[in-house]
Motif scaffolding. Structure first.
Motif, PDB file in Angstrom:
ATOM      1  N   UNK B  64      37.612  -3.053   1.367  1.00  0.00           N
ATOM      2  CA  UNK B  64      37.613  -3.103  -0.084  1.00  0.00           C
ATOM      3  C   UNK B  64      38.208  -1.800  -0.601  1.00  0.00           C
ATOM      4  N   UNK B  65      39.193  -1.939  -1.480  1.00  0.00           N
ATOM      5  CA  UNK B  65      39.837  -0.745  -2.039  1.00  0.00           C
ATOM      6  C   UNK B  65      39.317  -0.505  -3.447  1.00  0.00           C
ATOM      7  N   UNK B  66      38.758   0.665  -3.656  1.00  0.00           N
ATOM      8  CA  UNK B  66      38.491   1.161  -4.997  1.00  0.00           C
ATOM      9  C   UNK B  66      39.666   2.057  -5.336  1.00  0.00           C
ATOM     10  N   UNK B  67      39.764   2.532  -6.591  1.00  0.00           N
ATOM     11  CA  UNK B  67      40.932   3.346  -6.906  1.00  0.00           C
ATOM     12  C   UNK B  67      40.937   4.642  -6.106  1.00  0.00           C
ATOM     13  N   UNK B  68      39.756   5.104  -5.694  1.00  0.00           N
ATOM     14  CA  UNK B  68      39.744   6.402  -5.018  1.00  0.00           C
ATOM     15  C   UNK B  68      39.211   6.391  -3.596  1.00  0.00           C
ATOM     16  N   UNK B  69      38.809   5.244  -3.082  1.00  0.00           N
ATOM     17  CA  UNK B  69      38.416   5.207  -1.673  1.00  0.00           C
ATOM     18  C   UNK B  69      38.439   3.793  -1.129  1.00  0.00           C
ATOM     19  N   UNK B  70      38.350   3.737   0.207  1.00  0.00           N
ATOM     20  CA  UNK B  70      38.277   2.448   0.895  1.00  0.00           C
ATOM     21  C   UNK B  70      36.869   2.282   1.430  1.00  0.00           C
ATOM     22  N   UNK B  71      36.345   1.092   1.363  1.00  0.00           N
ATOM     23  CA  UNK B  71      35.038   0.882   1.981  1.00  0.00           C
ATOM     24  C   UNK B  71      35.083  -0.381   2.823  1.00  0.00           C
ATOM     25  N   UNK B  72      33.997  -0.631   3.527  1.00  0.00           N
ATOM     26  CA  UNK B  72      33.920  -1.816   4.382  1.00  0.00           C
ATOM     27  C   UNK B  72      34.089  -1.426   5.834  1.00  0.00           C
ATOM     28  N   UNK B  73      34.691  -2.326   6.591  1.00  0.00           N
ATOM     29  CA  UNK B  73      34.776  -2.141   8.043  1.00  0.00           C
ATOM     30  C   UNK B  73      36.022  -1.352   8.430  1.00  0.00           C
ATOM     31  N   UNK B  74      36.256  -0.273   7.696  1.00  0.00           N
ATOM     32  CA  UNK B  74      37.494   0.483   7.903  1.00  0.00           C
ATOM     33  C   UNK B  74      37.579   1.015   9.330  1.00  0.00           C
ATOM     34  N   UNK B  75      36.443   1.527   9.808  1.00  0.00           N
ATOM     35  CA  UNK B  75      36.435   2.106  11.153  1.00  0.00           C
ATOM     36  C   UNK B  75      36.798   1.058  12.202  1.00  0.00           C
ATOM     37  N   UNK B  76      36.173  -0.107  12.064  1.00  0.00           N
ATOM     38  CA  UNK B  76      36.433  -1.175  13.026  1.00  0.00           C
ATOM     39  C   UNK B  76      37.887  -1.638  12.923  1.00  0.00           C
ATOM     40  N   UNK B  77      38.380  -1.766  11.703  1.00  0.00           N
ATOM     41  CA  UNK B  77      39.766  -2.219  11.519  1.00  0.00           C
ATOM     42  C   UNK B  77      40.727  -1.173  12.101  1.00  0.00           C
ATOM     43  N   UNK B  78      40.442   0.098  11.872  1.00  0.00           N
ATOM     44  CA  UNK B  78      41.263   1.149  12.468  1.00  0.00           C
ATOM     45  C   UNK B  78      41.227   1.052  13.986  1.00  0.00           C
ATOM     46  N   UNK B  79      40.007   0.798  14.501  1.00  0.00           N
ATOM     47  CA  UNK B  79      39.850   0.677  15.953  1.00  0.00           C
ATOM     48  C   UNK B  79      40.723  -0.428  16.508  1.00  0.00           C
ATOM     49  N   UNK B  80      40.763  -1.542  15.805  1.00  0.00           N
ATOM     50  CA  UNK B  80      41.588  -2.662  16.257  1.00  0.00           C
ATOM     51  C   UNK B  80      43.064  -2.357  16.048  1.00  0.00           C
ATOM     52  N   UNK B  81      43.375  -1.710  14.933  1.00  0.00           N
ATOM     53  CA  UNK B  81      44.779  -1.437  14.620  1.00  0.00           C
ATOM     54  C   UNK B  81      45.448  -0.527  15.645  1.00  0.00           C
ATOM     55  N   UNK B  82      44.637   0.298  16.311  1.00  0.00           N
ATOM     56  CA  UNK B  82      45.286   1.197  17.277  1.00  0.00           C
ATOM     57  C   UNK B  82      45.894   0.425  18.441  1.00  0.00           C
ATOM     58  N   UNK B  83      45.354  -0.776  18.692  1.00  0.00           N
ATOM     59  CA  UNK B  83      45.946  -1.601  19.757  1.00  0.00           C
ATOM     60  C   UNK B  83      47.362  -2.036  19.410  1.00  0.00           C
ATOM     61  N   UNK B  84      47.635  -2.218  18.101  1.00  0.00           N
ATOM     62  CA  UNK B  84      48.983  -2.667  17.709  1.00  0.00           C
ATOM     63  C   UNK B  84      49.811  -1.490  17.200  1.00  0.00           C
ATOM     64  N   UNK B  85      49.220  -0.300  17.219  1.00  0.00           N
ATOM     65  CA  UNK B  85      49.980   0.894  16.869  1.00  0.00           C
ATOM     66  C   UNK B  85      50.072   1.163  15.379  1.00  0.00           C
ATOM     67  N   UNK B  86      49.100   0.652  14.610  1.00  0.00           N
ATOM     68  CA  UNK B  86      49.115   0.949  13.178  1.00  0.00           C
ATOM     69  C   UNK B  86      48.328   2.234  12.919  1.00  0.00           C
ATOM     70  N   UNK B  87      48.828   3.033  11.979  1.00  0.00           N
ATOM     71  CA  UNK B  87      48.148   4.291  11.680  1.00  0.00           C
ATOM     72  C   UNK B  87      46.809   4.012  10.994  1.00  0.00           C
ATOM     73  N   UNK B  88      45.855   4.965  11.094  1.00  0.00           N
ATOM     74  CA  UNK B  88      44.549   4.771  10.436  1.00  0.00           C
ATOM     75  C   UNK B  88      44.697   4.596   8.928  1.00  0.00           C
ATOM     76  N   UNK B  89      43.895   3.726   8.358  1.00  0.00           N
ATOM     77  CA  UNK B  89      44.049   3.370   6.942  1.00  0.00           C
ATOM     78  C   UNK B  89      43.887   4.570   6.007  1.00  0.00           C
ATOM     79  N   UNK B  90      43.053   5.538   6.406  1.00  0.00           N
ATOM     80  CA  UNK B  90      42.826   6.648   5.465  1.00  0.00           C
ATOM     81  C   UNK B  90      44.069   7.519   5.270  1.00  0.00           C
ATOM     82  N   UNK B  91      45.058   7.336   6.159  1.00  0.00           N
ATOM     83  CA  UNK B  91      46.294   8.112   5.989  1.00  0.00           C
ATOM     84  C   UNK B  91      47.168   7.540   4.883  1.00  0.00           C
ATOM     85  N   UNK B  92      46.830   6.342   4.437  1.00  0.00           N
ATOM     86  CA  UNK B  92      47.651   5.699   3.404  1.00  0.00           C
ATOM     87  C   UNK B  92      47.216   6.163   2.011  1.00  0.00           C
TER      88      UNK B  92
END
Lengths: 699, 224
Positions: B64-92
């Motif tokens: 879930x994106x608020x104007x100033x932060x992301x919440x929800x399963x960000x850690x888990x999504x980042x964990x999965x994204x590393x398998x496909x080589x996507x950068x961590x969401x907080x860098x966006x």
């Protein structure tokens, strides 16, 4: 602006005020909206499948009929299946926490499906849970030490769930070890053993664990008498030197630990105390225990004397022990104790003088002692006598007040007159052992020799709840075979739920496929929802992992179980974040002299670092944090050849310590299947032989 | 007061006229007030959701994106994204997230200021608030595509998951995950604020245009 109009001035004020408010809002909003990074997010988004009312078509009826006939099922069998089956994803209503007998563990079983959910390692190292396999300083191994020896098995008998106002609160679980007189504390947030205490004054117990109504104390009653402190004493000195005991372990709920310094024991005559139960409501403040071998037989079949089995069963009556624990607590706090092995013991004479201890006769070598939900009656099951004997709390209190004693035992303990305290005797059948209760005014007693569960009616304020006459046998349901304990839903609390009963049968004989000469026990689920004589067996569940004795059944929704550890770097032994826990991005290997500290993290699908090199003889301190936050994302960690295996549940931190005394190349890897790249979650631990060039440990 | 300043803020309303046509002058002010309060309050509500559904996640994963932060399963999504080589969401969108609350407060004040400006310049002040919801989605699209198209070619699953752009709104498919993205309450509040602001200017023009034209005709601005 030369002429400031009053209206403009108001508008300016308003503008300034709004700006100020907005600014304040912004300042407040910024930190309030900042996202806490490491916090666990307890989610309960479980989707419950919607089920519409079923309508069975005639076609389906004939399919069902064919299926039943092909599989040789009766209508009762189909009904039993329908009462116990749960579709995938649906959870059981009740949980049974059963002792694991000699397995030294606990078993958790769902009701009504009777599915084994998991075991909980307690007194025995257990690799799957990584219990006792974290090297030479494992806290579990330290807990298991008795007099410098690791005693790593136990005979677990009686589990007790923590209670608040006499009702299960789902917070803690206690279990006794009969073989070594130990007691363990399990925290039900993470279902892990937190503490094991050894009773310093004896090596044999049986009546553990039973809790007082608010879990102020966990009661541990003895079994085979020994000299207090279990030092040597000859058989001839039995009456002089041997003693029984009951210990009151003070439970500090906030710390989640037993406080040994606030615990005490009461010295008892050397009868073999058996089971105990804490009074509640009407009998709050008392603890009741039964006994056998008031003959004080010392056996000697090898010398042609009567064996224990005969010697202990000569008298027609043994003694129900009545302990006023609130009085005992005052005596203990007043310092009227002696220390045995540095443990506070209230001596027999003190108990007698202070009115802490009374006896009353009970029929010959009885077994269970169970207090009714309202606390008004105490039920003793006869074992060698076909009756249950019911005592009245009110009458016991009256007899104590009026000193209605029929005599004293040879140690001077006053004996309350049997007829003055007895309420009723109900003949149930052969071998009555244990009793529990339901919400319909019935009691249920296991009949070992009859292999049956007896339902009988209670009297007093329960008489209106059931249609039968009070204190009468209502019905018996045969069970297979040799039932020991039985458990009903919350059946030993102030408010039993009824519904389910589980018969914990010792023998299964022909019930399952023969598993060699050693057979499983048989847990049988019995439907007790209907009153009267209907009480069918619904399901047989083989327990082939140890011999459970007693169990308690709790409504599943009372538990507040963690799905993952609350924070990253959690140490389950302290139940808080460990400052030593490695953090992501801060991993590394640090050498200090001959000690090498490895700071490692684990997350799908890699350990960081992946190459660890030390010198033969180095002391290795290896710390690992599982950085996962997702439910069930557990990682294992093993090093072959070093007897190390961990279960690192999401968020968990563990420290391993060992000496790298075997040079060589040792792959380490994740032992709990975690992901598609689980096999790749590995690394190398290399131990350079002594004398080889010292390798550079990298930071 | 300089002539230029008078040109910008427009004519003041004569007291007599304000009394006679209270509703005419109050309407744009009230609507603008509602709009800016909505915009400000949207800070506290989620702007955007994405659900990821896969067999081994029975509850799905949410971000879930608020104007100033992301919440929800960000850690888990980042964990999965590393398998496909996507950068961590907080860098966006780091700049956007750190400045968003202050930007919205600034927009709030600008819209507030616009209510005091009785010329066409008022629209300019409110323009950021009007464009904000569209700007939010455009920025989101930029980051989703930047992240989705620039996967690390050395990632474990780079051979099976090719670069992609997850849809800003609606359904998509990545590996075994079905993604469903939708605008959140906060975005709808900002969008409503945007629409209300435009509507307010219709009434604004109706109220002040005649005054402005008259003042321009007389060659000087009347200060009421």
């Amino acid at each position: 602006m030369k002429h400031t109009h009053p209206k403009m001035s108001r508008a300016t004020w308003a503008l300034t005020a709004i700006c100020g408010f907005t600014f304040a809002l912004g300042v407040l909003a910024e930190p309030a909206l900042a996202q806490p990074e490491n916090k666990a997010e307890p989610k309960s988004r479980r989707r419950v499948r919607e089920v519409k009312p079923v309508e069975i078509t005639p076609g389906q009826v004939s399919d069902l009929q064919k299926l039943a006939n092909d599989r040789k099922l009766t209508v009762e069998d189909i009904m039993a299946a329908a009462k116990t089956y749960l579709p995938s994803g649906r959870h059981d209503d009740y949980l049974i926490f059963a002792s694991g007998g000699h397995s030294g563990q606990m078993f958790v079983i769902g009701v009504p499906t009777m599915r084994l959910l998991r075991s909980i390692a307690v007194f025995t190292p257990e690799p799957w849970q990584g219990y006792g396999f974290s090297g030479e300083k494992d806290p579990v191994r330290e807990h298991l030490q008795i007099n410098g020896k690791e005693i790593n098995w136990a005979d677990t008998h009686h589990p007790a769930l923590s209670e608040t106002a006499g009702d299960y609160d789902g917070e803690f679980l206690f279990i006794g070890d009969k073989a070594n007189a130990r007691l363990a504390v399990i925290d039900l947030r993470d279902w892990e053993t937190k503490q094991i205490v050894k009773n310093p004054i004896t090596i044999s117990d049986h009546g553990a664990a039973f809790v007082t109504p608010n879990t102020d104390y966990v009661v541990e009653g003895g079994q085979y008498a020994v000299p207090l402190g279990y030092g040597y004493a000859a058989a001839e000195d039995y009456q002089k030197s041997y003693r029984g005991m009951v210990t009151f372990w003070k439970f500090d709920r906030k710390a989640g630990r037993i406080d040994e310094s606030q615990s005490f024991a009461i010295e008892l005559p050397p009868y073999w105390q058996d089971l105990f139960d804490a009074g509640k409501l009407a009998s709050d403040g008392f603890v009741f225990g039964n006994s056998f071998n008031t003959e004080m037989a010392t056996g000697g079949v090898e010398q042609g004397k009567p064996p224990f089995e005969a010697g202990t069963t000569q008298r027609d009556m043994d003694y129900l022990h009545i302990v006023d624990w609130k009085k005992a607590e005052q005596v203990f706090k007043a310092g009227k104790i002696e220390k045995v092995k540095n443990f506070a013991v209230i001596k027999l004479d003190t108990s007698i003088a202070e009115g802490v201890l009374y006896f009353t006769p009970e029929p010959k070598s009885p077994h269970g002692v169970d207090v009714t939900p309202n606390g008004q009656y105490i039920v003793i099951a006869g074992k060698l006598d076909p009756h249950v004997t019911v005592y009245s709390t009110e009458k016991i209190k009256k007899a104590i007040a009026e000193k209605k004693f029929s005599g004293k035992d040879s140690y001077g303990v006053p004996i309350l007159d049997f007829d003055s305290v007895k309420e009723a005797q109900v003949e149930l059948g052969l071998g009555p052992l244990h009793t529990q209760f339901d919400n319909q005014g019935y009691a249920y007693t296991s009949l070992f020799l009859d292999s049956a569960v007896a339902r009988w009616s209670l009297g007093g304020e329960y008489a209106d709840k059931h249609p039968e006459k009070p204190w009468t046998l209502v019905t018996k349901t045969p069970v297979q075979y040799n039932i020991g304990h039985l458990v009903t839903a919350e059946g030993d609390t102030v408010s039993p739920d009824g519904q389910y009963l589980v018969a914990m049968n010792k023998w299964s004989v022909d019930r399952f496929y023969p598993t060699g000469p050693l057979l499983p026990q048989n847990f049988q689920l019995v439907d007790i929802t209907k009153n009267g004589t209907t009480m069918p067996v619904l399901y047989d569940s083989p327990i082939g992992v140890g011999e459970p004795h007693y169990a308690q059944m709790i409504k599943a929704d009372k538990l507040k179980t963690w799905t993952v550890y609350p924070e990253l770097g959690w140490n389950p032994h302290t139940q808080m974040i460990d400052p030593k826990a490695p953090k992501a991005g801060k991993e590394g290997i640090v050498r200090e002299g001959s000690t090498v500290v490895v700071n490692m993290t684990a997350i799908r699908s890699h350990f960081t670092p992946e190459n660890v090199e030390v010198n033969e003889g180095d002391r290795v301190i290896w710390r690992i944090t599982n950085c996962e936050r997702s439910q069930d994302a557990t990682h294992g960690f093993c090093i072959g050849g070093y007897n190390i295996n961990l279960s690192l549940e999401p968020g968990e931190f563990t420290e391993i310590e060992f000496t790298a005394d075997q040079a060589g190349t040792y792959p380490f890897y994740c032992t709990e299947f975690c992901s598609a790249l689980h096999l790749e979650m590995a690394g190398y631990f290399r131990v350079k032989p002594a004398g080889a060039t010292v390798g550079q440990a990298t930071k | 007061m300089s002539n230029f300043f008078r040109q910008i803020v427009g004519p003041r309303v004569p007291a007599e006229e304000l009394r006679r046509h209270t509703a005419r002058f109050a309407t744009p002010t009230v609507i603008l007030s509602i709009a800016r309060v909505l915009l400000l309050a949207s800070i506290f509500f989620p702007y955007w959701h994405m659900n990821l559904e896969a067999p081994q996640y029975p509850d799905g994963l949410q971000v879930t994106a608020y104007v100033n932060y992301l919440s929800g399963d960000v850690r888990e999504i980042d964990g999965l994204n590393h398998y496909i080589g996507m950068r961590p969401l907080h860098e966006a969108a780091q700049l956007e997230r750190t400045s968003a609350v202050w930007m919205i407060i600034a927009m709030f004040l600008l819209v507030e200021g616009a209510a005091f400006v009785h010329s066409r310049w008022a629209v300019l002040l409110a323009l950021p608030a009007i464009l904000f919801p569209a700007g939010f989605l455009a920025d989101l699209y930029y980051w989703l595509s930047t992240f989705g198209q620039n996967l690390d070619p050395h990632a474990p699953l780079s051979s099976s998951v090719k670069p992609f752009t997850p849809p800003v709104l609606g359904e998509g498919l990545v590996g075994q995950f079905r993604t469903v993205a939708e605008a959140g309450t906060g975005w709808w509040m900002a969008a409503l604020a945007s629409v209300l602001t435009i509507v307010a200017f219709v009434f604004h023009r109706r109220a002040y245009k005649p005054l402005f034209d008259r003042a321009a005709g007389e060659g000087e601005t009347c200060v009421a």
